[in-house]
Design an enzyme around this catalytic site. Structure first.
Site, PDB file in Angstrom:
ATOM      1  N   HIS A   1      17.018  87.281  41.219  1.00 24.97           N
ATOM      2  CA  HIS A   1      16.739  88.200  40.116  1.00 24.97           C
ATOM      3  C   HIS A   1      18.050  88.911  39.803  1.00 24.97           C
ATOM      4  O   HIS A   1      18.839  89.189  40.718  1.00 24.97           O
ATOM      5  CB  HIS A   1      15.749  89.297  40.507  1.00 24.97           C
TER       6      HIS A   1
ATOM      7  N   GLU B   1       5.883  81.632  35.773  1.00 28.63           N
ATOM      8  CA  GLU B   1       5.299  81.556  37.123  1.00 28.63           C
ATOM      9  C   GLU B   1       3.944  82.270  37.123  1.00 28.63           C
ATOM     10  O   GLU B   1       3.877  83.496  37.005  1.00 28.63           O
ATOM     11  CB  GLU B   1       6.249  82.228  38.107  1.00 28.63           C
TER      12      GLU B   1
ATOM     13  N   GLU C   1       3.752  78.685  42.403  1.00 30.72           N
ATOM     14  CA  GLU C   1       3.890  79.212  43.765  1.00 30.72           C
ATOM     15  C   GLU C   1       2.538  79.051  44.459  1.00 30.72           C
ATOM     16  O   GLU C   1       1.567  79.714  44.086  1.00 30.72           O
ATOM     17  CB  GLU C   1       4.307  80.684  43.712  1.00 30.72           C
TER      18      GLU C   1
ATOM     19  N   ASP D   1      -0.440  88.297  49.058  1.00 32.27           N
ATOM     20  CA  ASP D   1       0.739  87.463  48.853  1.00 32.27           C
ATOM     21  C   ASP D   1       1.693  87.636  50.035  1.00 32.27           C
ATOM     22  O   ASP D   1       2.560  88.498  50.014  1.00 32.27           O
ATOM     23  CB  ASP D   1       1.390  87.924  47.535  1.00 32.27           C
TER      24      ASP D   1
ATOM     25  N   ASP E   1       3.799  85.381  51.283  1.00 31.19           N
ATOM     26  CA  ASP E   1       5.090  84.695  51.109  1.00 31.19           C
ATOM     27  C   ASP E   1       5.638  84.138  52.420  1.00 31.19           C
ATOM     28  O   ASP E   1       6.786  84.396  52.798  1.00 31.19           O
ATOM     29  CB  ASP E   1       6.125  85.657  50.503  1.00 31.19           C
TER      30      ASP E   1
ATOM     31  N   ASP F   1      10.497  80.749  48.121  1.00 28.72           N
ATOM     32  CA  ASP F   1      10.144  82.144  47.825  1.00 28.72           C
ATOM     33  C   ASP F   1       9.324  82.627  49.024  1.00 28.72           C
ATOM     34  O   ASP F   1       8.107  82.795  48.948  1.00 28.72           O
ATOM     35  CB  ASP F   1       9.350  82.224  46.525  1.00 28.72           C
TER      36      ASP F   1
HETATM   37  C1  XYL Z   1       6.408  87.683  43.397  1.00 27.62           C
HETATM   38  C2  XYL Z   1       7.011  86.486  42.723  1.00 27.62           C
HETATM   39  C3  XYL Z   1       8.469  86.655  42.370  1.00 27.62           C
HETATM   40  C4  XYL Z   1       8.935  85.566  41.448  1.00 27.62           C
HETATM   41  C5  XYL Z   1      10.202  85.862  40.748  1.00 27.62           C
HETATM   42  O1  XYL Z   1       5.116  87.444  43.801  1.00 27.62           O
HETATM   43  O2  XYL Z   1       6.838  85.350  43.520  1.00 27.62           O
HETATM   44  O3  XYL Z   1       9.226  86.706  43.520  1.00 27.62           O
HETATM   45  O4  XYL Z   1       9.076  84.359  42.122  1.00 27.62           O
HETATM   46  O5  XYL Z   1      10.143  87.050  40.089  1.00 27.62           O
END
Ligand code: XYL
Length: 438
Positions: free
Chosen positions: A103, A234, A270, A309, A311, A341
């Protein structure tokens, strides 16, 4: 001499069969090895993300920083930003990954004014360009952070105040200039706060139109400056908003088609967002691909038992196999790729954990690729599916495919042929065959 941030960690080698104790070498990912006519590196197009791996602190809503990174220690935000960039490029090259994503505000601190933020970004991207040229590492995608600053608390392109939308526009204009300067292959829009918490205070129709017009301005500026990258949206259903407009792949595809933007955009899927939307891991990758809209994948995973989320790094071979099967079937992801990510857990506090996480996830995808190649080369599942739809290859079925029949003709067909015979879906057989390749 430049500081070495990851002292003691060499360039990660490929050592097949190194055994379970060796987590700092690839045992499956052999970058140059050719599978189905393409190198593993080109099929996988791995990318490291800047925000989690170099800006993440481990803080969560209940606890403070746990990850104390040497590159985040410096007298000024710009000094830290430069250290961070050097650390990031040391990481990319030791890991052997050719791409990174960021970013605008990860790479360079926000200033007191737009002009100051832009001049910080100019200075930082000059350095990034030098490091890119020196190492050969490239930008998979750039994105603008249009969700963290308090001005964006009610959204950016969907903010009820046009002044905020204008700020977001100015930021994206600069982001596109940066994408051009650094040769980014894609540009991502993630609408973090493009949605609503309360329907009572929200004019949904107006917000969607503003967002579409915002994207049209971005397309126009991209064309004006001759930026040759792929635009990606996204999807995410919620978090931070209760409802986000880019809920999932199909919502975004519908939005893009409705506003005639679909030829200018593809999707960055994602999987953690896909599962948040209540779908299975691979669902949106497949849906986007079927519509020719799969541009890139933010390769991570959630914890379905937690439901937010998280990640996490993708380590599940079943999932990576499903994704790579779709990627191969559509002929690859280029100019997109597999971007991690993903963040190490806040309890994974050693610097080497960053390497272990990426190596483990890259090997998980390499195994997924190898499995998917075998599935496709052997063709057992493909021929089972083909057989299942055989009735559409001739006669009335062929006419349905061509769109050349009618309800009247279907009725005649049934009158002549009676009740269809019961045919097993054979789900367990498919699952068993799939497991054979894992
Ligand atoms: C947050 C998102 C961001 C995007 C980019 O949930 O995954 O990190 O990938 O802004």
């Amino acid at each position: 001499m430049e500081t070495e941030f990851f002292a003691g960690i060499p360039k990660i080698p490929y050592v097949p069969n190194a055994g379970a104790r060796n987590v700092l070498c690839f045992q499956h990912y052999n970058a140059e090895e050719v599978l189905l006519g393409r190198s593993m590196e080109d099929w996988l197009r791995f990318s490291v993300c800047y925000w989690h791996s170099f800006c993440g602190t481990g803080a969560d809503p209940f606890g403070f920083q746990t990850l104390h990174r040497p590159w985040n220690e410096g007298a000024t935000p710009m000094e830290c930003a430069k250290k961070r960039l050097h650390a990031a490029f040391e990481f990319f090259t030791k890991l052997g990954v050719k791409y990174y994503t960021f970013h605008d505000r990860d790479m360079s601190p926000e200033g007191r004014t737009l002009e100051e933020s832009n001049s910080n970004l100019d200075e930082m991207t000059d350095l990034a360009l030098q490091l890119q040229n020196r190492t050969g590492v490239k930008v998979l995608w750039v994105t603008c952070n249009l969700f963290a600053h308090s001005r964006y608390m009610n959204g950016a392109a969907t903010n009820p105040d046009c002044h905020v939308l204008a700020y977001a526009g100015a930021q994206v204009k600069k982001g596109l200039d940066v994408a051009k300067k650094l040769g980014a292959e894609n540009f991502v829009f993630w609408g973090g706060r493009e949605g609503f918490y309360s329907i009572h205070n929200t004019d949904v129709g107006a917000e969607l139109k503003h967002m579409a017009n915002f994207f049209k301005m971005a397309v126009k500026y991209k064309e004006k400056i001759g930026l040759k990258c792929q635009f990606l949206i996204e999807p995410k259903p919620k978090e931070p908003c209760k409802h986000q407009y880019d809920y999932d792949a199909m919502s975004v595809i519908g939005f893009l088609k409705h506003y005639e933007l679909d030829s200018h955009f593809k999707l960055n899927i994602e999987p953690n967002h896909t599962t948040l939307a209540g779908h299975s891991y691979e669902h949106d990758v497949i849906m986007a691909s079927v519509f020719g809209m799969l541009g890139s994948v933010d390769s991570n995973t959630g914890s379905p038992d937690l439901g937010w989320d998280t990640d996490q790094f993708p380590m599940d071979i079943r999932n990576t196999t499903m994704i790579m099967k779709t990627v191969i079937e559509q002929g690859g992801l280029q100019p997109g790729g597999l971007n991690f990510d993903a963040k190490v857990r806040r309890e994974s506090t050693d610097l080497e954990d960053l390497f272990i996480a990426h190596v483990g996830a890259m090997d998980a995808f390499a195994r997924g690729l190898r499995n998917a190649v075998r599935i496709i080369e052997e063709g057992v599942i493909t021929s089972m599916v083909k057989e299942r739809y055989m009735s559409f290859s001739h006669g009335i079925g062929q006419k349905v495919v061509d769109g050349s029949t009618s309800l009247e003709e279907l009725e005649d067909f049934v009158k002549q042929n009676g009740e269809p015979k019961v045919t097993s879906g054979k789900q367990e057989k498919y699952e068993t065959v799939f497991n054979h390749y894992l």
